[in-house]
Design an enzyme around this catalytic site. Sequence first.
Site, PDB file in Angstrom:
ATOM      1  N   ARG A  14      60.062  44.072  51.428  1.00 21.88           N
ATOM      2  CA  ARG A  14      58.637  44.062  51.092  1.00 21.88           C
ATOM      3  C   ARG A  14      58.049  42.660  51.286  1.00 21.88           C
ATOM      4  O   ARG A  14      57.355  42.396  52.274  1.00 21.88           O
ATOM      5  CB  ARG A  14      58.433  44.573  49.654  1.00 21.88           C
ATOM      6  CG  ARG A  14      57.005  44.878  49.266  1.00 21.88           C
ATOM      7  CD  ARG A  14      56.183  43.666  48.869  1.00 21.88           C
ATOM      8  NE  ARG A  14      56.747  42.901  47.767  1.00 21.88           N
ATOM      9  CZ  ARG A  14      56.269  41.724  47.378  1.00 21.88           C
ATOM     10  NH1 ARG A  14      55.223  41.174  47.994  1.00 21.88           N
ATOM     11  NH2 ARG A  14      56.832  41.048  46.374  1.00 21.88           N
ATOM     12  N   ASP A  15      58.371  41.735  50.400  1.00 17.79           N
ATOM     13  CA  ASP A  15      57.819  40.375  50.489  1.00 17.79           C
ATOM     14  C   ASP A  15      58.255  39.745  51.813  1.00 17.79           C
ATOM     15  O   ASP A  15      57.477  39.040  52.482  1.00 17.79           O
ATOM     16  CB  ASP A  15      58.335  39.553  49.302  1.00 17.79           C
ATOM     17  CG  ASP A  15      57.513  38.312  49.009  1.00 17.79           C
ATOM     18  OD1 ASP A  15      56.972  37.725  49.953  1.00 17.79           O
ATOM     19  OD2 ASP A  15      57.424  37.918  47.839  1.00 17.79           O
ATOM     20  N   HIS A 206      60.278  34.573  40.199  1.00 19.24           N
ATOM     21  CA  HIS A 206      60.088  34.891  41.624  1.00 19.24           C
ATOM     22  C   HIS A 206      59.669  33.595  42.317  1.00 19.24           C
ATOM     23  O   HIS A 206      58.500  33.206  42.258  1.00 19.24           O
ATOM     24  CB  HIS A 206      59.010  35.971  41.700  1.00 19.24           C
ATOM     25  CG  HIS A 206      58.614  36.428  43.059  1.00 19.24           C
ATOM     26  ND1 HIS A 206      58.887  37.699  43.542  1.00 19.24           N
ATOM     27  CD2 HIS A 206      57.932  35.808  44.061  1.00 19.24           C
ATOM     28  CE1 HIS A 206      58.398  37.823  44.755  1.00 19.24           C
ATOM     29  NE2 HIS A 206      57.800  36.693  45.105  1.00 19.24           N
ATOM     30  N   HIS A 208      59.260  31.117  45.587  1.00 20.97           N
ATOM     31  CA  HIS A 208      59.232  30.832  47.024  1.00 20.97           C
ATOM     32  C   HIS A 208      59.734  29.394  47.194  1.00 20.97           C
ATOM     33  O   HIS A 208      59.598  28.566  46.283  1.00 20.97           O
ATOM     34  CB  HIS A 208      57.825  31.048  47.578  1.00 20.97           C
ATOM     35  CG  HIS A 208      57.491  32.512  47.694  1.00 20.97           C
ATOM     36  ND1 HIS A 208      57.554  33.202  48.877  1.00 20.97           N
ATOM     37  CD2 HIS A 208      57.145  33.425  46.754  1.00 20.97           C
ATOM     38  CE1 HIS A 208      57.248  34.477  48.670  1.00 20.97           C
ATOM     39  NE2 HIS A 208      56.979  34.639  47.383  1.00 20.97           N
ATOM     40  N   CYS A 239      53.264  35.343  51.421  1.00 20.71           N
ATOM     41  CA  CYS A 239      52.114  36.222  51.247  1.00 20.71           C
ATOM     42  C   CYS A 239      51.089  35.873  52.310  1.00 20.71           C
ATOM     43  O   CYS A 239      50.725  34.701  52.458  1.00 20.71           O
ATOM     44  CB  CYS A 239      51.528  36.045  49.852  1.00 20.71           C
ATOM     45  SG  CYS A 239      50.054  37.031  49.601  1.00 20.71           S
ATOM     46  N   ASN A 248      60.772  33.468  50.377  1.00 26.63           N
ATOM     47  CA  ASN A 248      61.412  33.533  49.063  1.00 26.63           C
ATOM     48  C   ASN A 248      62.718  32.746  49.112  1.00 26.63           C
ATOM     49  O   ASN A 248      63.288  32.537  50.180  1.00 26.63           O
ATOM     50  CB  ASN A 248      61.770  35.003  48.739  1.00 26.63           C
ATOM     51  CG  ASN A 248      60.566  35.848  48.465  1.00 26.63           C
ATOM     52  OD1 ASN A 248      59.952  36.389  49.363  1.00 26.63           O
ATOM     53  ND2 ASN A 248      60.216  35.965  47.203  1.00 26.63           N
TER      54      ASN A 248
HETATM   55  P1  HMG Z   1      39.294  46.600  49.684  1.00 28.66           P
HETATM   56  O1  HMG Z   1      38.943  46.449  51.136  1.00 28.66           O
HETATM   57  O2  HMG Z   1      38.505  45.858  48.672  1.00 28.66           O
HETATM   58  O3  HMG Z   1      39.465  48.140  49.248  1.00 28.66           O
HETATM   59  O4  HMG Z   1      40.833  46.169  49.540  1.00 28.66           O
HETATM   60  P2  HMG Z   1      38.499  49.350  49.162  1.00 28.66           P
HETATM   61  O5  HMG Z   1      38.837  50.061  47.888  1.00 28.66           O
HETATM   62  O6  HMG Z   1      37.072  48.952  49.436  1.00 28.66           O
HETATM   63  O7  HMG Z   1      39.032  50.250  50.371  1.00 28.66           O
HETATM   64  C1  HMG Z   1      38.900  49.839  51.706  1.00 28.66           C
HETATM   65  C2  HMG Z   1      39.749  50.718  52.583  1.00 28.66           C
HETATM   66  O8  HMG Z   1      41.138  50.568  52.229  1.00 28.66           O
HETATM   67  C3  HMG Z   1      39.446  52.211  52.445  1.00 28.66           C
HETATM   68  O9  HMG Z   1      39.664  52.800  53.719  1.00 28.66           O
HETATM   69  C4  HMG Z   1      40.519  52.693  51.508  1.00 28.66           C
HETATM   70  O10 HMG Z   1      40.818  54.068  51.686  1.00 28.66           O
HETATM   71  C5  HMG Z   1      41.693  51.842  51.900  1.00 28.66           C
HETATM   72  P3  HMG Z   1      38.434  53.140  54.710  1.00 28.66           P
HETATM   73  O11 HMG Z   1      37.626  54.153  53.937  1.00 28.66           O
HETATM   74  O12 HMG Z   1      37.696  51.829  54.925  1.00 28.66           O
HETATM   75  O13 HMG Z   1      39.135  53.661  55.933  1.00 28.66           O
HETATM   76  N1  HMG Z   1      42.678  51.655  50.826  1.00 28.66           N
HETATM   77  C6  HMG Z   1      43.990  51.926  50.927  1.00 28.66           C
HETATM   78  N2  HMG Z   1      44.719  52.408  51.950  1.00 28.66           N
HETATM   79  C7  HMG Z   1      46.039  52.568  51.721  1.00 28.66           C
HETATM   80  N3  HMG Z   1      46.646  52.287  50.543  1.00 28.66           N
HETATM   81  C8  HMG Z   1      45.932  51.807  49.514  1.00 28.66           C
HETATM   82  C9  HMG Z   1      44.545  51.626  49.694  1.00 28.66           C
HETATM   83  N4  HMG Z   1      43.578  51.177  48.879  1.00 28.66           N
HETATM   84  C10 HMG Z   1      42.436  51.208  49.572  1.00 28.66           C
HETATM   85  N5  HMG Z   1      46.538  51.520  48.363  1.00 28.66           N
HETATM   86  C11 HMG Z   1      42.977  46.425  48.480  1.00 28.66           C
HETATM   87  C12 HMG Z   1      41.483  46.207  48.279  1.00 28.66           C
HETATM   88  C13 HMG Z   1      43.636  46.174  47.153  1.00 28.66           C
HETATM   89  C14 HMG Z   1      43.223  47.846  48.956  1.00 28.66           C
HETATM   90  C15 HMG Z   1      43.466  45.409  49.557  1.00 28.66           C
HETATM   91  O14 HMG Z   1      43.022  44.129  49.230  1.00 28.66           O
HETATM   92  C16 HMG Z   1      44.971  45.382  49.719  1.00 28.66           C
HETATM   93  O15 HMG Z   1      45.586  46.381  50.099  1.00 28.66           O
HETATM   94  N6  HMG Z   1      45.594  44.228  49.432  1.00 28.66           N
HETATM   95  C17 HMG Z   1      47.043  44.093  49.505  1.00 28.66           C
HETATM   96  C18 HMG Z   1      47.408  42.662  49.686  1.00 28.66           C
HETATM   97  C19 HMG Z   1      48.900  42.501  49.654  1.00 28.66           C
HETATM   98  O16 HMG Z   1      49.672  43.444  49.789  1.00 28.66           O
HETATM   99  N7  HMG Z   1      49.352  41.228  49.490  1.00 28.66           N
HETATM  100  C20 HMG Z   1      50.740  40.913  49.451  1.00 28.66           C
HETATM  101  C21 HMG Z   1      51.433  41.381  48.202  1.00 28.66           C
HETATM  102  S1  HMG Z   1      51.218  40.296  46.800  1.00 28.66           S
HETATM  103  C22 HMG Z   1      52.449  39.103  46.980  1.00 28.66           C
HETATM  104  O17 HMG Z   1      53.056  39.017  48.009  1.00 28.66           O
HETATM  105  C23 HMG Z   1      52.823  38.221  45.811  1.00 28.66           C
HETATM  106  C24 HMG Z   1      54.143  38.643  45.175  1.00 28.66           C
HETATM  107  O18 HMG Z   1      55.214  38.593  46.105  1.00 28.66           O
HETATM  108  C25 HMG Z   1      54.475  37.693  44.011  1.00 28.66           C
HETATM  109  C26 HMG Z   1      54.322  36.228  44.378  1.00 28.66           C
HETATM  110  O19 HMG Z   1      54.972  35.751  45.327  1.00 28.66           O
HETATM  111  O20 HMG Z   1      53.543  35.578  43.678  1.00 28.66           O
HETATM  112  C27 HMG Z   1      54.070  40.073  44.619  1.00 28.66           C
HETATM  113 MG    MG Z   2      56.264  36.718  46.719  1.00 28.26          MG
END
Ligand code: HMG
Ligand code: MG
Length: 299
Positions: A14-15, A206, A208, A239, A248
């Site tokens: 995932r990450d 967690h 990095h 990210c 990581n």
């Molecule tokens: P948005 O554009 O504000 O969402 O994104 P929305 O609600 O306006 O929806 C826009 C479109 O996205 C729509 O489709 C929805 O259907 C679709 P359209 O009608 O335009 O065709 N949509 C989805 N599709 C699939 N699955 C979903 C989903 N939700 C909405 N779940 C949103 C908001 C949260 C969706 C977006 O910002 C997003 O997906 N962000 C993910 C970012 C991400 O994954 N970042 C990496 C993970 S975090 C990380 O790595 C840190 C961590 O490792 C810990 C650390 O290191 O600190 C965990």
């Molecule tokens: Mg991370």
Amino acid sequence: MNNPEVRIVEVSARDGLQNEKTLLPPDVKIALIDRLSTTGLKTVEATSFVSPRWVPQLADADEVFRNIRKVPGVAYPVLVPNEQGYRLARAAGAVEVSVFTAASEAFNRANINASIAESLQRFQPVLDDANAEGVKVRGYVSTALGCPYQGDVPVADVVNVAKRLYDMGCYEISLGDTIGVGTPAKARAMLHAVSQEVPMQALAVHFHDTYGQALANILACLEEGVRVVDSAVSGTGGCPYAKGATGNVASEDVVYMLHGMGMQTGVDLDLLVATGAWLSAQLNKPTASRVTKARTMAA
Ligand code: HMG
Ligand code: MG
């Protein structure tokens, strides 16, 4: 140290893969997770049900999740940012999910297009449904030791968000140094402060490794009492919405350190090294694991 058992939460699928330029096909991701499942790891984070426009690398979440071999005794949590992701994850068969927010507003906006308060509101229906359906929910707090936009992050902000997630029903809170800027005393103080509000048994770290501090930070946090560590084979990760952050901490290096200290993980280091080396070959880039480098050069 009391209680020499440490659970590793393996996050490479995932990450690790969410931040790679090389898009791996679903069958390679499935092979990665299946390999990881044979190493003795008890938690293998599998993918994210997020917007494919935001993270195209994991657009195949449904296919990957459905086709991995679910080994009894191994948990396969997946990231969900909202109810839509939760429903997709459940349809694919997930029985454990992770929600994720941050201790700093600007990072949260960049990452999930929501304020911290809005993100917690979005998680409420996820936690309600999960509770009703017997699904376990993990919570992530990003930017726990620094933010790419804001810089320093007050410890009190990390404590508040972690406590909110715990009070909402997350069984475990992973404290993320998303951009890898933390140092041991700071990491330990942050963990200590959070553990005053959330039980230590419900906390994970967690790290990095951007500044090469991750193993030292983990050691400091182990001394403070944490027993759950997130890591990724081959040191993959990052990210897409945290500029300048590298991977990581490598799982191989964490396991080597823990075993060297007489702590148990249940993980077979040789199998882990082989899996890390295999992944770096798939990604066509050198491993970031010092242990895998040392073992491969020695071979
Ligand atoms: P948005 O554009 O504000 O969402 O994104 P929305 O609600 O306006 O929806 C826009 C479109 O996205 C729509 O489709 C929805 O259907 C679709 P359209 O009608 O335009 O065709 N949509 C989805 N599709 C699939 N699955 C979903 C989903 N939700 C909405 N779940 C949103 C908001 C949260 C969706 C977006 O910002 C997003 O997906 N962000 C993910 C970012 C991400 O994954 N970042 C990496 C993970 S975090 C990380 O790595 C840190 C961590 O490792 C810990 C650390 O290191 O600190 C965990
Ligand atoms: Mg991370």
